[in-house]
Design an enzyme around this catalytic site. Structure first.
Site, PDB file in Angstrom:
ATOM      1  N   ASN A 109     -20.150 -76.965 -50.328  1.00  0.00           N
ATOM      2  CA  ASN A 109     -21.320 -77.204 -49.477  1.00  0.00           C
ATOM      3  C   ASN A 109     -20.952 -77.402 -48.005  1.00  0.00           C
ATOM      4  O   ASN A 109     -21.780 -77.808 -47.214  1.00  0.00           O
ATOM      5  CB  ASN A 109     -22.125 -78.404 -49.998  1.00  0.00           C
ATOM      6  CG  ASN A 109     -21.319 -79.685 -50.007  1.00  0.00           C
ATOM      7  OD1 ASN A 109     -20.102 -79.653 -49.877  1.00  0.00           O
ATOM      8  ND2 ASN A 109     -21.985 -80.808 -50.163  1.00  0.00           N
ATOM      9  N   CYS A 110     -19.723 -77.087 -47.628  1.00  0.00           N
ATOM     10  CA  CYS A 110     -19.266 -77.211 -46.241  1.00  0.00           C
ATOM     11  C   CYS A 110     -19.582 -75.912 -45.494  1.00  0.00           C
ATOM     12  O   CYS A 110     -19.192 -74.826 -45.922  1.00  0.00           O
ATOM     13  CB  CYS A 110     -17.760 -77.478 -46.238  1.00  0.00           C
ATOM     14  SG  CYS A 110     -16.973 -77.365 -44.622  1.00  0.00           S
ATOM     15  N   ASP A 111     -20.302 -76.019 -44.386  1.00  0.00           N
ATOM     16  CA  ASP A 111     -20.686 -74.833 -43.611  1.00  0.00           C
ATOM     17  C   ASP A 111     -19.477 -74.043 -43.119  1.00  0.00           C
ATOM     18  O   ASP A 111     -19.479 -72.812 -43.141  1.00  0.00           O
ATOM     19  CB  ASP A 111     -21.560 -75.228 -42.425  1.00  0.00           C
ATOM     20  CG  ASP A 111     -22.944 -75.683 -42.841  1.00  0.00           C
ATOM     21  OD1 ASP A 111     -23.383 -75.334 -43.965  1.00  0.00           O
ATOM     22  OD2 ASP A 111     -23.602 -76.388 -42.050  1.00  0.00           O
ATOM     23  N   ARG A 142     -18.025 -72.107 -45.928  1.00  0.00           N
ATOM     24  CA  ARG A 142     -18.882 -70.957 -46.242  1.00  0.00           C
ATOM     25  C   ARG A 142     -18.630 -69.804 -45.282  1.00  0.00           C
ATOM     26  O   ARG A 142     -18.586 -68.637 -45.684  1.00  0.00           O
ATOM     27  CB  ARG A 142     -20.351 -71.363 -46.184  1.00  0.00           C
ATOM     28  CG  ARG A 142     -20.786 -72.200 -47.349  1.00  0.00           C
ATOM     29  CD  ARG A 142     -22.272 -72.468 -47.257  1.00  0.00           C
ATOM     30  NE  ARG A 142     -22.654 -73.496 -48.193  1.00  0.00           N
ATOM     31  CZ  ARG A 142     -23.690 -74.292 -48.051  1.00  0.00           C
ATOM     32  NH1 ARG A 142     -24.469 -74.181 -46.995  1.00  0.00           N
ATOM     33  NH2 ARG A 142     -23.966 -75.196 -48.956  1.00  0.00           N
TER      34      ARG A 142
END
Length: 107
Positions: free
Chosen positions: A9-11, A14
């Protein structure tokens, strides 16, 4: 093979995964980082491996912050600066245009 150690869930992770579609994501919370990889990363990056701007870091008291960094990272994997990218025996930390170019040339 390219392994990307980070959080799903880390931008930033991603973005790195999007640029490296053949990379395998290793979720540091769920799967952890192998001790040998973490030791190599700490030897290469030192204290830069700790994300001291994270909410996890701010929630730690001074006693916890004074622990051995490798023990602290084992206890709180979200403290690791992300992503940590392994290409063969080479490691890269963080994600920027410069890091992307280095990873692409190492593949």
């Amino acid at each position: 093979m390219v392994e990307l150690y980070g959080l799903k869930n880390c931008d930033t992770c991603r973005k790195a995964l999007k640029a490296l579609p053949d990379a395998a994501l290793v979720d540091v919370r769920a799967d952890g980082v192998p001790a040998a990889v973490m030791a190599q990363a700490y030897a290469q990056f030192g204290d830069k491996l700790l994300n001291t701007r994270s909410t996890t870091w701010r929630g730690l008291d001074e006693g916890a912050r004074a622990q051995d960094p490798l023990a602290l990272l084992a206890e709180h994997p979200a403290l690791m600066k992300r992503p940590l990218i392994a290409v063969g025996d080479r490691l890269f930390l963080g994600w920027s245009a410069e890091t992307e170019a280095q990873v692409q040339s190492a593949r």
